[in-house]
Motif scaffolding. Structure first.
Motif, PDB file in Angstrom:
ATOM      1  N   GLU A 261      37.227 -17.588  44.943  1.00 45.21           N
ATOM      2  CA  GLU A 261      37.343 -16.130  44.894  1.00 45.21           C
ATOM      3  C   GLU A 261      36.042 -15.433  45.294  1.00 45.21           C
ATOM      4  OE1 GLU A 261      40.105 -14.386  44.171  1.00 45.21           O
ATOM      5  OE2 GLU A 261      41.242 -16.249  43.989  1.00 45.21           O
ATOM      6  N   PRO A 264      32.782 -12.766  50.751  1.00 46.66           N
ATOM      7  CA  PRO A 264      32.015 -13.314  51.882  1.00 46.66           C
ATOM      8  C   PRO A 264      30.510 -13.173  51.714  1.00 46.66           C
ATOM      9  CG  PRO A 264      33.912 -12.075  52.680  1.00 46.66           C
ATOM     10  CD  PRO A 264      33.859 -11.856  51.200  1.00 46.66           C
ATOM     11  N   GLN A 305      41.652 -22.204  53.210  1.00 47.95           N
ATOM     12  CA  GLN A 305      40.899 -20.952  53.261  1.00 47.95           C
ATOM     13  C   GLN A 305      39.892 -20.976  54.411  1.00 47.95           C
ATOM     14  OE1 GLN A 305      39.204 -19.724  49.549  1.00 47.95           O
ATOM     15  NE2 GLN A 305      41.161 -19.763  48.456  1.00 47.95           N
ATOM     16  N   ASP A 308      41.733 -20.278  57.542  1.00 53.01           N
ATOM     17  CA  ASP A 308      42.105 -18.869  57.612  1.00 53.01           C
ATOM     18  C   ASP A 308      40.896 -17.951  57.736  1.00 53.01           C
ATOM     19  OD1 ASP A 308      44.685 -19.698  57.333  1.00 53.01           O
ATOM     20  OD2 ASP A 308      44.833 -19.253  55.193  1.00 53.01           O
ATOM     21  N   ARG A 310      38.609 -17.460  55.420  1.00 54.07           N
ATOM     22  CA  ARG A 310      38.308 -16.793  54.146  1.00 54.07           C
ATOM     23  C   ARG A 310      37.267 -17.535  53.318  1.00 54.07           C
ATOM     24  NH1 ARG A 310      42.417 -17.076  50.953  1.00 54.07           N
ATOM     25  NH2 ARG A 310      43.789 -18.383  52.212  1.00 54.07           N
ATOM     26  N   PHE A 311      36.870 -18.717  53.777  1.00 56.76           N
ATOM     27  CA  PHE A 311      35.809 -19.452  53.074  1.00 56.76           C
ATOM     28  C   PHE A 311      34.977 -20.178  54.111  1.00 56.76           C
ATOM     29  CE2 PHE A 311      33.849 -22.381  50.068  1.00 56.76           C
ATOM     30  CZ  PHE A 311      33.748 -21.593  48.929  1.00 56.76           C
ATOM     31  N   ARG A 508      51.655 -19.666  54.353  1.00 60.22           N
ATOM     32  CA  ARG A 508      50.636 -19.766  53.320  1.00 60.22           C
ATOM     33  C   ARG A 508      51.309 -19.856  51.957  1.00 60.22           C
ATOM     34  NH1 ARG A 508      48.038 -13.671  53.148  1.00 60.22           N
ATOM     35  NH2 ARG A 508      50.004 -12.508  53.048  1.00 60.22           N
ATOM     36  N   ASP A 512      46.755 -18.982  48.304  1.00 55.26           N
ATOM     37  CA  ASP A 512      45.913 -18.522  49.413  1.00 55.26           C
ATOM     38  C   ASP A 512      45.640 -17.020  49.363  1.00 55.26           C
ATOM     39  OD1 ASP A 512      45.953 -21.096  50.452  1.00 55.26           O
ATOM     40  OD2 ASP A 512      47.779 -20.713  51.598  1.00 55.26           O
ATOM     41  N   SER A 514      44.349 -13.441  48.285  1.00 56.00           N
ATOM     42  CA  SER A 514      43.193 -12.910  47.583  1.00 56.00           C
ATOM     43  C   SER A 514      43.647 -11.972  46.478  1.00 56.00           C
ATOM     44  CB  SER A 514      42.283 -12.148  48.553  1.00 56.00           C
ATOM     45  OG  SER A 514      42.931 -10.966  49.032  1.00 56.00           O
ATOM     46  N   GLU A 517      44.565  -8.549  47.908  1.00 54.51           N
ATOM     47  CA  GLU A 517      45.851  -8.478  48.595  1.00 54.51           C
ATOM     48  C   GLU A 517      46.999  -8.416  47.591  1.00 54.51           C
ATOM     49  OE1 GLU A 517      48.297 -10.721  52.226  1.00 54.51           O
ATOM     50  OE2 GLU A 517      46.529 -11.660  51.313  1.00 54.51           O
TER      51      GLU A 517
END
Length: 557
Positions: A261, A264, A305, A308, A310-311, A508, A512, A514, A517
């Motif tokens: 979680e 960024p 992630q 995608d 996101r990580f 997904r 996945d 967040s 979202e």
């Protein structure tokens, strides 16, 4: 005529994850419930069956022992007959045949009365099959890995002797005294923080601070300041400087739960502190050196992630200086009896009734009734150990002053309803004594009551590799993202459906999503769970769990 578990509903007995150690496993029997509570957790290895010989189980033999102990004794329950229940090699490698032809002890197998001869497939043994003997004793027939037989010198505060727990202890012992970061993976409720504490307590930093931080509970706009500190005036409301968790844990260990979680900008800062040992407080211009061992945990698929975007891949590799997997409760069902009694004893001590577990009368009713013990073993446990602990508390408090556990009708209904909704997987093989040919039954997540035969019809079986992504997506949408119904409509097993979703770049899971979202969609859909499922296109059940974790209550859960 031989019978198989595929002849009755085995939906509540999920399949364990496979592994390369299958050829090194042997069947075993572990005591789940017994009139003498101290016997719970004892077991006997059926390695003779793997070697092609028969093993007879009766009141008087064989001896059950604690793992690592040389001394044991038979079950000795007076309600178990002296006439043996026989375990023998099946008609194909890895299969076990059970026979009760002498008409001795009354045996229920997975909640169904056993008559004649049954043959169990390797998948069923891997999942664990509860056997109720004489209405008093419950043993679990399961597989254990001989390579993990040597008990650890220290239990590390963990209850249980399953293969998964022993392997987990080995990993902790190997990495605890090193200063490398550790990434602890596992489902929610499996005890990842307990693993982190065990690592810290056996490290060279044991005298230092252990700080636990749940990143999922920190507002993302404050995460950087909470972790790395901030100078006075660095942001609106910063009326004074903030030390931050990294500096507070200097010389000790910092445990970051739900690291997936991390926003960024926090990921970038985490990577820097891992690489250089230095951090910049929010609003600060001078680096601060810290000496902290970082342990991180997640129940998310970080690899997905990363795909995608996101990580950050470099951060995952830095966090995973050593990678540890915490097994879910459904993969360590032989531990359920001991775990339940452990939690029950804690609650009984709190209310001054701990002596209720100290019974030496073999004729007494088991404190944990056999039907309830079978239900506990067959339950899916989506909440893992945390859910088992909460259930033990509920049952103990609800049975205050009673000689044994009582289950209120409301709780019994909830257990049944939860079992029907729980995402469990099974691949069950039906067989005939005439030969080794097998037929694989479709996977299901709907456990039937004891003795009830499942008559659900499914599509003809097919290979997952035959499905196109368009066909998969169409089936998911047609079935409102109900994974059980989708698997049945496509004629594939639930594990195969999970694999297809995991491998698809355009699909997904709820894990996945967040927090932002989910929260935004919740507001846009006015809390309508069905509308959220259609909008986000993820499993309804899994999304419901994420909402619960975030403290959001949908209108039609």
């Amino acid at each position: 005529m031989s019978r198989s578990l595929a002849d009755v509903s085995t939906a509540a007995i999920p399949k364990r994850s496979g592994g390369p150690q299958e050829s090194r496993t042997v069947p075993a029997l572990t005591v789940i419930s017994h009139p003498l509570s101290r016997r719970v957790g004892e077991r006997v290895l059926l390695d003779a069956v793997s070697a092609g010989r028969e093993v007879a189980l009766s009141r008087n033999g064989p001896d059950f022992t604690r793992p690592g102990s040389a001394l044991g004794e038979p079950l000795l329950d007076p309600f178990i007959s002296r006439k043996p229940l026989r375990f023998a090699p099946g008609t194909a490698p890895g299969r076990v045949r059970l026979s009760n032809s002498d008409g001795g002890t009354q045996v229920n197998i997975a909640g169904t009365p056993m008559q004649g001869t049954w043959e169990l497939a390797p998948e069923e043994l891997a999942a664990g099959v509860p056997l109720e003997l004489g209405g008093h004793v419950v043993v679990l027939l399961h597989l254990t890995d001989l390579s993990e037989e040597a008990p650890a010198a220290d239990t590390l505060g963990m209850v249980g002797e399953s293969t998964g727990v022993r392997r987990l202890r080995r990993h902790i012992e190997r990495v605890a005294d090193l200063d490398v970061p550790v990434l602890i993976r596992g489902e929610t409720g499996t005890g990842k923080e307990r693993v982190a504490q065990a690592i810290h307590q056996r490290s060279r930093r044991r005298d230092g601070t252990f700080l636990s931080v749940n990143l999922g509970a920190i507002p993302k706009e404050l995460a950087a300041a909470e972790l790395f500190g901030a100078t006075k005036g660095a942001y609106t409301g910063a009326t004074q400087g903030r030390e931050g968790f990294f500096r507070a844990a200097h010389g000790g260990t910092l445990f970051l739960d739900e690291v997936g979680e991390a926003p960024p900008e926090v990921q970038v800062m985490l990577l820097r502190v891992l690489e250089t040992g230095q951090l910049y407080p929010v609003g600060g211009s001078a680096p601060v050196t810290v000496d902290v061992r970082l342990l991180a945990a997640t129940d998310a698929n970080l690899e997905e992630q990363i795909r995608d975007g996101r990580f950050k891949a470099p951060l995952m590799h830095r966090l995973a200086g050593y990678d540890i997997h915490v097994p879910p409760l459904r993969e360590r069902r032989e531990d359920i009896g001991r775990l339940f009694l452990h939690f029950a004893r804690e609650e009984l001590e709190a209310i001054g009734e701990a002596s209720r577990l100290d019974n030496d009368d073999a004729y007494a009713e088991p404190w944990l009734p056999a039907p309830l013990a079978v239900r506990l073993v067959r339950f899916a446990w989506p909440g893992n150990i945390r859910q088992l602990r909460n259930l033990a508390r509920q049952l103990v408090i609800g049975s205050r002053g009673q000689p044994r556990l009582l289950v209120e009708p409301r709780l019994e209904q909830e257990l049944e309803a939860a079992a029907r909704k729980a995402p469990v997987n099974v691949v069950s093989a039906a067989s005939s004594m005439r030969g080794p040919a097998t037929t694989t039954a479709p996977a299901s997540s709907e456990p039937s009551p004891a003795g009830e035969v499942s008559n659900e019809k499914t599509a003809p079986k097919r290979k997952a590799s035959q499905l196109t992504e368009q066909e998969l997506l169409a089936a998911l949408r047609e079935n409102d993202w109900d994974l059980k119904a989708t698997a049945e409509a496509l004629g594939i097993a639930r594990p195969s459906l999970y694999d297809l979703i995991d491998k698809s770049p355009n699909l997904r899971t709820a894990g996945d999503l967040s927090t932002e979202e989910i929260t935004r969609c919740f507001q846009e859909c006015d809390g309508d769970l069905d509308a959220m499922v259609r909008k986000l296109e993820v499993s309804r059940r899994a999304l419901g769990r994420r909402l619960k974790e975030l403290g959001l209550t949908p209108r039609n859960a």
